[in-house]
Design an enzyme around this catalytic site. Structure first.
Site, short mmCIF file in Angstrom:
data_model
loop_
_atom_site.label_atom_id
_atom_site.label_comp_id
_atom_site.label_asym_id
_atom_site.label_seq_id
_atom_site.Cartn_x
_atom_site.Cartn_y
_atom_site.Cartn_z
N ASN A 31 0.86 -1.18 0.00
CA ASN A 31 0.00 0.00 0.00
C ASN A 31 0.89 1.23 0.00
OD1 ASN A 31 -2.32 -1.48 0.17
ND2 ASN A 31 -2.68 -1.08 2.34
N ASP A 36 -4.89 -5.59 2.56
CA ASP A 36 -6.03 -6.44 2.88
C ASP A 36 -5.82 -7.88 2.40
OD1 ASP A 36 -7.58 -4.55 4.24
OD2 ASP A 36 -8.23 -3.65 2.34
N PRO A 51 -5.36 -10.91 8.21
CA PRO A 51 -6.17 -10.62 9.40
C PRO A 51 -6.33 -9.12 9.57
CG PRO A 51 -3.95 -11.30 10.03
CD PRO A 51 -4.05 -11.48 8.54
N ASP A 52 -7.45 -8.70 10.16
CA ASP A 52 -7.63 -7.29 10.50
C ASP A 52 -7.06 -7.10 11.90
OD1 ASP A 52 -8.68 -4.80 11.47
OD2 ASP A 52 -10.12 -4.85 9.81
N PHE A 77 -7.83 4.34 12.27
CA PHE A 77 -7.74 5.39 11.26
C PHE A 77 -8.62 4.99 10.08
CE2 PHE A 77 -4.61 8.80 11.98
CZ PHE A 77 -4.32 8.49 13.31
O1 C5P Z 1 -10.92 -1.35 7.32
P1 C5P Z 1 -9.88 -0.34 7.03
O2 C5P Z 1 -8.64 -0.96 6.46
O3 C5P Z 1 -10.29 0.85 6.25
O4 C5P Z 1 -9.55 0.20 8.52
C1 C5P Z 1 -8.52 1.05 8.74
C2 C5P Z 1 -8.04 0.88 10.16
O5 C5P Z 1 -7.87 -0.50 10.49
C3 C5P Z 1 -6.66 1.48 10.33
O6 C5P Z 1 -6.58 1.93 11.65
C4 C5P Z 1 -5.75 0.29 10.05
O7 C5P Z 1 -4.48 0.47 10.63
C5 C5P Z 1 -6.50 -0.86 10.63
N1 C5P Z 1 -6.32 -2.14 9.94
C6 C5P Z 1 -5.63 -3.18 10.56
N2 C5P Z 1 -5.49 -4.38 9.90
C7 C5P Z 1 -5.97 -4.56 8.67
C8 C5P Z 1 -6.66 -3.52 8.03
C9 C5P Z 1 -6.80 -2.33 8.68
O8 C5P Z 1 -5.16 -3.01 11.67
N3 C5P Z 1 -5.82 -5.74 8.06
#
Ligand code: C5P
Length: 399
Positions: free
Chosen positions: A214, A283, A310-311, A328
């Site tokens: 990214n 992602d 993973p998120d 964020f």
């Molecule tokens: O869902 P999105 O990617 O837009 O969410 C952004 C937030 O989630 C940011 O704070 C980002 O650092 C965190 N995030 C994360 N792990 C991911 C995707 C996003 O910690 N795989």
């Protein structure tokens, strides 16, 4: 990293320069302090004037340099009291072994030592001397005594010395002294808190030379890590690859992939009071990273099979004993809708939202804070100023 012009604005710093070769670096220090917004008044010992002329410091600080207690610019000879009464901090850089010894024993036989004794503001010193002078038991004893007295000792550094020897005793670099002073002057609204953060991009390998990533400069995350450290928190920054040094006082853990980032965060999260996810995490990652470089002669149109990463933020936020989580949201449109959705879906107390076109890669941004009370737009500002505002908001929410 770009520093805000305002971090020391309104602050009056008295800089004491004593007689060591590192005195030439104090000229640069004056410039940096002024750039950070401070008003600087320089006091030199007689020996210091043998290394650098008072004129140098006068020109850089824009104020006359103070030299001895009988200076007739104050008819009543009370200059030492006046100077120290109006100062927000006294900084002695370089501080020689002799000057430290005088401080440790409360001697006041020249203007600078008198000022130090008569002060009612914090005193920071940056020792600079030959390594043997530093290691001498007398100096070490004095340093312990000065620490017990509540002085703040910056350094010294290790490395090559002016005399050609190598060892501990070099004055820490002006940038570090300035940063330490800025940090010292900030209100400690996160004192005692442990912060784990992510910042920067992740990189997901396709083969040894290619990958998916990214776009992320890491500037906002690094600014926030710095602001948390300034606020007194212990900060661990799990970071993807960026072109910046770790901020002063921040422990950086370097990672490459989202899985490594996830693991590094989870290994540290049990002790954390606050988690801030600023990283631009990919992602998706290729299901299989090829061991060898893919050749265009092998396949005409290769197909990449991707799987979800993973998120990290959602995983941390759903832990049974989750820390206070900040997310964020960088969106290209409909900021409020998406940021609010993210806050509720990931169950975050605070989301910092911005439009990507407003801030990506640059030193400034326009952000809005979203919490249970609603949306709080902040005025457009440098990432450093925004970071301080976010920390302030965060500290208020934590009560
Ligand atoms: O869902 P999105 O990617 O837009 O969410 C952004 C937030 O989630 C940011 O704070 C980002 O650092 C965190 N995030 C994360 N792990 C991911 C995707 C996003 O910690 N795989």
């Amino acid at each position: 990293m770009g520093k805000s012009m305002t971090e020391l604005s309104g602050k009056r710093i008295v800089l004491g320069v004593t007689g060591g070769i590192a005195a030439y670096k104090s000229a640069e220090l004056v410039r940096l302090l002024i750039k950070a917004g401070a008003e600087v008044h320089v006091v030199m010992t007689e020996n210091a004037t043998r290394f650098v002329t008072p004129l140098t410091f006068q020109a850089l600080s824009g104020h006359p340099v103070w030299l001895d207690p009988w200076d007739d610019r104050r008819a009543n000879s009370m200059s030492h009291i006046e100077l120290s009464r109006s100062a927000d901090a006294l900084l002695v850089a370089p501080a020689t072994a002799n000057f430290l010894a005088k401080l440790a024993h409360g001697l006041a036989d020249d203007l600078l030592s008198t000022l130090c004794l008569a002060r009612d503001c914090p005193l920071l010193v940056a020792p600079a001397m030959n390594r043997q002078m530093w290691q001498n038991p007398a100096t070490q004893r004095n340093i312990v005594r000065l620490q017990e007295d509540g002085l703040h000792i910056l350094g010294p550094d290790d490395g090559v010395q002016a005399c050609g020897e190598v060892g501990e005793g070099r004055m820490v670099e002006p940038e570090t002294i300035c940063e330490a002073l800025i940090s010292f002057m900030q209100p400690k609204v996160l004192a005692g808190k442990r912060v784990v953060m992510t910042a920067g991009p992740t990189y997901e390998p396709i083969d040894p030379v290619r990958g998916i990533t990214n776009i992320s400069s890491g500037k906002m995350g690094y600014a926030l890590a710095r602001a948390c450290a300034h606020a007194g928190a212990a900060v661990e920054l799990v970071s993807g690859s960026v072109e910046m040094d770790a901020p002063y006082g921040v422990v950086r853990v370097s990672v490459r992939t989202a899985l490594e980032m996830h693991q590094a965060v989870m290994a540290r999260i049990a002790q954390a009071d606050i988690f801030i996810g600023v990283a631009a995490v990919a992602d998706f990652r290729p299901r299989h990273a090829a061991e060898n470089k893919l050749k265009k002669t092998q396949v005409a149109s290769p197909v990449l099979e991707l799987e979800q990463n993973p998120d990290i933020l959602a995983d941390v936020a759903s832990l049974p004993a989750a820390p206070f989580c900040v997310g964020f949201a960088a969106e290209s449109q409909d900021l409020e809708t998406y940021a609010e959705d993210k806050r509720k879906r990931k169950r975050l107390p605070l989301v910092v939202g911005n439009l990507v076109q407003d801030g990506m890669g640059g030193d400034e941004n326009t952000v809005t804070l979203f919490d249970a009370r609603g949306a709080h737009p902040l005025p457009r500002a440098s990432k450093q100023v925004l970071a301080a505002a976010i920390v302030h908001h965060l500290a208020e929410m934590l009560g």
